[in-house]
Every structure is written in structure tokens, then in C-alpha cells.
Design a protein around this motif. Sequence first.
Motif, mmCIF file in Angstrom:
data_model
loop_
_atom_site.group_PDB
_atom_site.id
_atom_site.type_symbol
_atom_site.label_atom_id
_atom_site.label_comp_id
_atom_site.label_asym_id
_atom_site.label_seq_id
_atom_site.Cartn_x
_atom_site.Cartn_y
_atom_site.Cartn_z
ATOM 1 N N LEU A 142 0.836 -1.198 0.000
ATOM 2 C CA LEU A 142 0.000 0.000 0.000
ATOM 3 C C LEU A 142 0.867 1.242 0.000
ATOM 4 O O LEU A 142 1.733 1.403 0.860
ATOM 5 N N GLY A 143 0.630 2.120 -0.993
ATOM 6 C CA GLY A 143 1.277 3.428 -0.970
ATOM 7 C C GLY A 143 0.563 4.336 0.013
ATOM 8 O O GLY A 143 1.153 4.840 0.975
ATOM 9 N N HIS A 144 -0.720 4.542 -0.223
ATOM 10 C CA HIS A 144 -1.560 5.269 0.723
ATOM 11 C C HIS A 144 -3.018 4.956 0.427
ATOM 12 O O HIS A 144 -3.349 4.452 -0.649
ATOM 13 N N ARG B 299 -11.097 17.362 11.306
ATOM 14 C CA ARG B 299 -10.372 16.089 11.456
ATOM 15 C C ARG B 299 -8.868 16.323 11.536
ATOM 16 O O ARG B 299 -8.167 15.621 12.265
ATOM 17 N N LEU B 300 -8.354 17.301 10.801
ATOM 18 C CA LEU B 300 -6.938 17.621 10.903
ATOM 19 C C LEU B 300 -6.609 18.142 12.304
ATOM 20 O O LEU B 300 -5.577 17.782 12.887
ATOM 21 N N ALA B 301 -7.497 18.952 12.858
ATOM 22 C CA ALA B 301 -7.288 19.457 14.216
ATOM 23 C C ALA B 301 -7.311 18.320 15.227
ATOM 24 O O ALA B 301 -6.513 18.311 16.182
ATOM 25 N N ALA B 302 -8.206 17.354 15.025
ATOM 26 C CA ALA B 302 -8.287 16.219 15.946
ATOM 27 C C ALA B 302 -7.024 15.369 15.880
ATOM 28 O O ALA B 302 -6.531 14.888 16.906
ATOM 29 N N LEU B 303 -6.498 15.175 14.675
ATOM 30 C CA LEU B 303 -5.266 14.410 14.524
ATOM 31 C C LEU B 303 -4.098 15.118 15.214
ATOM 32 O O LEU B 303 -3.324 14.507 15.960
ATOM 33 N N ARG B 304 -3.994 16.418 14.993
ATOM 34 C CA ARG B 304 -2.895 17.171 15.607
ATOM 35 C C ARG B 304 -3.025 17.189 17.126
ATOM 36 O O ARG B 304 -2.023 17.095 17.846
ATOM 37 N N ALA B 305 -4.263 17.297 17.627
ATOM 38 C CA ALA B 305 -4.490 17.291 19.073
ATOM 39 C C ALA B 305 -4.083 15.962 19.696
ATOM 40 O O ALA B 305 -3.720 15.906 20.875
ATOM 41 N N ALA B 306 -4.149 14.895 18.889
ATOM 42 C CA ALA B 306 -3.756 13.568 19.361
ATOM 43 C C ALA B 306 -2.254 13.336 19.211
ATOM 44 O O ALA B 306 -1.763 12.233 19.479
ATOM 45 N N GLY B 307 -1.518 14.364 18.773
ATOM 46 C CA GLY B 307 -0.078 14.250 18.633
ATOM 47 C C GLY B 307 0.377 13.588 17.352
ATOM 48 O O GLY B 307 1.531 13.146 17.257
ATOM 49 N N VAL B 308 -0.501 13.533 16.351
ATOM 50 C CA VAL B 308 -0.191 12.880 15.084
ATOM 51 C C VAL B 308 0.431 13.894 14.130
ATOM 52 O O VAL B 308 -0.102 15.000 13.952
ATOM 53 N N GLU B 309 1.545 13.524 13.499
ATOM 54 C CA GLU B 309 2.154 14.391 12.491
ATOM 55 C C GLU B 309 1.305 14.365 11.228
ATOM 56 O O GLU B 309 0.988 13.301 10.699
ATOM 57 N N VAL B 310 0.936 15.536 10.734
ATOM 58 C CA VAL B 310 0.131 15.675 9.522
ATOM 59 C C VAL B 310 0.909 16.537 8.540
ATOM 60 O O VAL B 310 1.422 17.599 8.908
ATOM 61 N N ARG C 205 0.174 9.015 9.363
ATOM 62 C CA ARG C 205 0.348 7.578 9.549
ATOM 63 C C ARG C 205 -0.525 7.095 10.706
ATOM 64 O O ARG C 205 -0.630 7.780 11.729
ATOM 65 N N ASP C 206 -1.131 5.921 10.523
ATOM 66 C CA ASP C 206 -1.857 5.308 11.625
ATOM 67 C C ASP C 206 -0.854 4.685 12.599
ATOM 68 O O ASP C 206 0.358 4.677 12.331
ATOM 69 N N GLY D 240 1.680 2.406 11.018
ATOM 70 C CA GLY D 240 2.584 2.930 10.009
ATOM 71 C C GLY D 240 2.023 3.075 8.611
ATOM 72 O O GLY D 240 2.715 3.558 7.714
ATOM 73 N N HIS D 241 0.763 2.676 8.379
ATOM 74 C CA HIS D 241 0.152 2.864 7.059
ATOM 75 C C HIS D 241 -0.101 4.353 6.815
ATOM 76 O O HIS D 241 -0.479 5.088 7.727
ATOM 77 N N VAL D 242 0.070 4.783 5.574
ATOM 78 C CA VAL D 242 -0.159 6.183 5.219
ATOM 79 C C VAL D 242 -1.608 6.379 4.771
ATOM 80 O O VAL D 242 -2.089 5.691 3.861
ATOM 81 N N PHE D 243 -2.286 7.321 5.434
ATOM 82 C CA PHE D 243 -3.642 7.703 5.078
ATOM 83 C C PHE D 243 -3.652 9.146 4.593
ATOM 84 O O PHE D 243 -2.766 9.937 4.940
ATOM 85 N N GLU D 244 -4.672 9.470 3.821
ATOM 86 C CA GLU D 244 -4.815 10.823 3.267
ATOM 87 C C GLU D 244 -6.245 11.289 3.462
ATOM 88 O O GLU D 244 -7.191 10.520 3.287
ATOM 89 N N LEU D 245 -6.400 12.559 3.816
ATOM 90 C CA LEU D 245 -7.712 13.200 3.901
ATOM 91 C C LEU D 245 -7.773 14.340 2.891
ATOM 92 O O LEU D 245 -6.796 15.077 2.719
ATOM 93 N N TYR D 246 -8.923 14.488 2.238
ATOM 94 C CA TYR D 246 -9.100 15.585 1.280
ATOM 95 C C TYR D 246 -10.586 15.913 1.163
ATOM 96 O O TYR D 246 -11.452 15.097 1.497
ATOM 97 N N TRP D 247 -10.875 17.110 0.678
ATOM 98 C CA TRP D 247 -12.250 17.496 0.382
ATOM 99 C C TRP D 247 -12.398 17.821 -1.112
ATOM 100 O O TRP D 247 -13.213 17.239 -1.808
ATOM 101 N N GLU D 248 -11.596 18.762 -1.612
ATOM 102 C CA GLU D 248 -11.699 19.140 -3.017
ATOM 103 C C GLU D 248 -11.323 17.949 -3.902
ATOM 104 O O GLU D 248 -10.353 17.245 -3.634
ATOM 105 N N THR D 249 -12.108 17.758 -4.948
ATOM 106 C CA THR D 249 -11.860 16.619 -5.817
ATOM 107 C C THR D 249 -12.239 16.976 -7.247
ATOM 108 O O THR D 249 -12.794 18.055 -7.508
#
Length: 320
Positions: free
Chosen positions: A68-70, A84-95, A111-112, A115-124
Motif C-alpha cells: 500500500l502506498g496510501h 479532522r486535521l485538528a483532531a489528529l494534531r491534538a492527538a499528537g499525530v504528524e500531519v 500515519r496510523d 505505520g500505514h499512510v492515510f490521506e484526507l481531502y475534500w476538493e476533488t
Amino acid sequence: MEEEPILDIAHLGHVELLTPKPEESLRFFRHVMGMSVSGERGGSVYLRGWDDYERYSLQLTASDTSGLGHAALRTRSAPALERRLAALRAAGVEVWRHDGELGPGPAWRFRDPDGHVFELYWETEWYEAPADRRPSLKNQAERYPARGVNVRRIDHFNCLAVDVRGCREFFERTLGLRCSERIELDSGEEAGMWLTSNNKSYDFAFTKEAHGVAGRFHHVTFALDSREAVLQAADTFLEAGVPIETGPHKHAVQQTFFLYVFEPGGNRVEVAHAGARLILAPDWKTITWTEAERRKGQAWGLKTIESFHTRGTPPLPGRG
């Protein structure tokens, strides 16, 4: 008072597969799976099922190994993405921000715990079929390809994890995903979990990694229209010389009618029909399967093949 559920994640958008045999893998997804190419950039080719509304659902990237790439999840709005980005950062996750792919606008990766890479986006980028691919029915994305397996859309994916419970709690806490079903061993260890962000029974799953190696991948799944289509896919794979690992059969967990194969790069691919099973209950209660129940095998008694528990990508030296 119960907390309001978090509904910021809309659905699985796309998965990037790494392949050491890019030309052979591309032929497999185009001519055997029946997917269409919607673009190329760098070392990647972007493909789609005929009813994926976004430009692509599969990014196939040349690499020295498989895996898996991502995996990318689309949010329900721009503010939902920020939450969701704020929640990840609040949990100490590097974004970190990632640009340069076809289709999505600004995307953020993390990364979860495994170690898997996940991506979040809205514009598509919504897919616009060219004249020769325009469907007669304007409520589907593209003309039916009538080629190979004819996959309709991406459905879900499955990662392997050293700590399945830890990953589940991470996604529940940071992204607000719901666990529809899970497997708990007699030892109390969690061996599998299935997460959803919508009315589908799951968008992705995590199952126990047999070798204690983090960051590995189990399979990606594409949806077909019927059980009969899955049976016809078995004949298509047979004639194309594609090795079938297991199925067609029906899973006990989630009741998906399944068929698993390996693409030339070594990644496991599933074609499946989920039927009419949806999770409509907003207060759905997680189904927990015991070790004894799972030992019975699949829904109609087919024993789970050993490689299903031990084989993933990237391969492990001497073990696969």
C-alpha cells in the motif's frame, strides 16, 4: 448525555498500490478487471471503475516492491476536513500536506499507529466521460466497459496490523469512524475490525498481522453488480491465467460474496458483491465474533485458507 456522532468522513476515495511489475499490473487492471485509465503522472497510472464518480479510485505506482502506498478518505466538507486535521494534531499525530496528484485538491497525510499512510481531502475532480465513453444513462459516471470483470467501483480495503485494537481506537477517536463488526480471540486480543463512515457496512478493515511486522497490506476490493458477476469473474480469471486464492464463497463477517486473486505485482485483489446489506441504524451495536465462531470458517462452511492469515504485501523474505 451521549456525545453527538462525528460524521466528518464521507467515504473511501482511492487506494494507491505499489507494484514491482507496473506494465503487467496495468494490463491486469485494464484488460482483466476492466478498469479505464484516466491519467498518468510521474511513475503512477490512475484508473477507475465505470461508476466511480471521482476521476480515479486506484493509483498504480511503479516501485521496487508491492504493498500500500496510501489510502485516501474524502471528507463531507471543507470545515469537516479542518476538524479532522485538528483532531489528529491534538492527538499528537504528524500531519503533512501532499500535492501533485491527479484529481483531489489539497490533501493531508498522516500515519496510523501501525505505520500505514492515510490521506484526507475534500476538493476533488468529478469524472467527465469523453464523448466515446459517455453513458446513455446520465445517472452513471461512464459507459459500461463490457471488458473483463467490469468492476463498478472501489468498495473497501484491508490492512494488516500488529495492534488491531489500537488502530481501531485511533480511527474512532480521531476520525469518528464506527466499528460495525470485530473479532476477539479467547486471549482478549482483537484480531479483526471493520470500520464505516457511512451506510455501507465498512470502508476498510484491519486484521492481525501474523509475523509482527508493521505497515503491511492485505487486499483492495472492487464491487461487482451481483453474485453471478462474481462467478463470471472466476471464469475470466481462469481464462486469463490469474491465480485464484479462495472463493467464490460468502463471508460470515459482513456477508460479502467474495473472490480473491493476486495481481502480477503480488498484491491481493478481491472482487465482491455486498448485496443489499446496509447499516441504517444510527445507533448500530458492534457485532463481536469469538475465536470459536470464526474457527467454523466462512458462512457456508468453507475453511479460511491459511495464506489468508499469513500472506500480505510487501512480501517478507522467505515467508511472503
